[in-house]
Design a protein around this motif. Structure first.
Motif: not given
Length: 188
Positions: A14-21, A44-48, A118-127
């Motif tokens: 049901e859920t996913v964990v995102i991190y913010q500082a 302002r945009m918050t990045w998760i 050598n792989h990437y991490s997604i950053q999602v900016g919620v407007g």
């Protein structure tokens, strides 16, 4: 060859964990309310970020000013899919990026010691147009994981990486719906 663009996250059915500082003021108010409230900025945009180690790199293990507290933010998968479904890559046409409700960028994933992988991490900016929905409807739970962050950082500094590794939150490949994944470069 391992895939370069995959979402790795701690999630359940049901859920996913995102991190913010955040600063202590923002974190304390959010933890008291069980959701983001002032002084969190809704203007302002918050990045998760679902990558724990990427946020540790970004916040210098919760030592950067204004990023001294790390929250694990459990959100609904429905909300996560809403964000990804409305997202535009930051490398897209600038007009499309300006008009997008959500931005996505890919940054090199980080090792326990902060080295680029050598792989990437997604950053999602919620407007701004979605922040209230994020704060009021998507969030299921907020957890202050700052003590765990400090413990892991101390173990890494003490040369005890195997012990530190065992304390990391579990992350595995997240199954992004294919139609969303294609637009955001996510490998299936």
């Amino acid at each position: 060859m391992a895939s370069q663009y995959q979402v790795r996250a701690d999630y359940d059915a049901e859920t996913v964990v995102i991190y913010q500082a955040y600063s202590a003021a923002v974190a304390d108010a959010a933890l008291r309310a069980g959701r983001f409230v002032q002084p969190f900025s809704f203007n302002r945009m918050t990045w998760i970020k679902p990558s724990f180690l990427w946020l540790m790199h970004r916040s210098n293990w919760a030592q950067k000013p204004g990023q001294e507290r790390v929250l694990a933010v459990r959100i609904t998968r429905e909300g996560w899919h809403e964000a990804l479904g409305r997202a535009v890559l930051t490398t897209a046409d600038p007009r499309a990026v300006d008009q997008a409700a959500v931005h996505v960028q890919w940054d090199p994933e980080r090792s326990l010691r902060g080295a680029a992988l050598n792989h990437y991490s997604i950053q999602v900016g919620v407007g701004r147009g979605l922040i209230r929905e994020f704060a009021d409807e998507w969030i299921v739970a907020l957890t202050d994981i700052t003590p765990q962050v400090r413990k892991i950082a101390n173990l890494v500094r003490a040369g005890q990486s195997p012990k530190a590794q065992r304390l990391l939150p579990p992350e595995r490949i997240y199954p992004v719906p294919q139609e969303i994944g294609r637009r955001l470069l996510i490998d299936s």
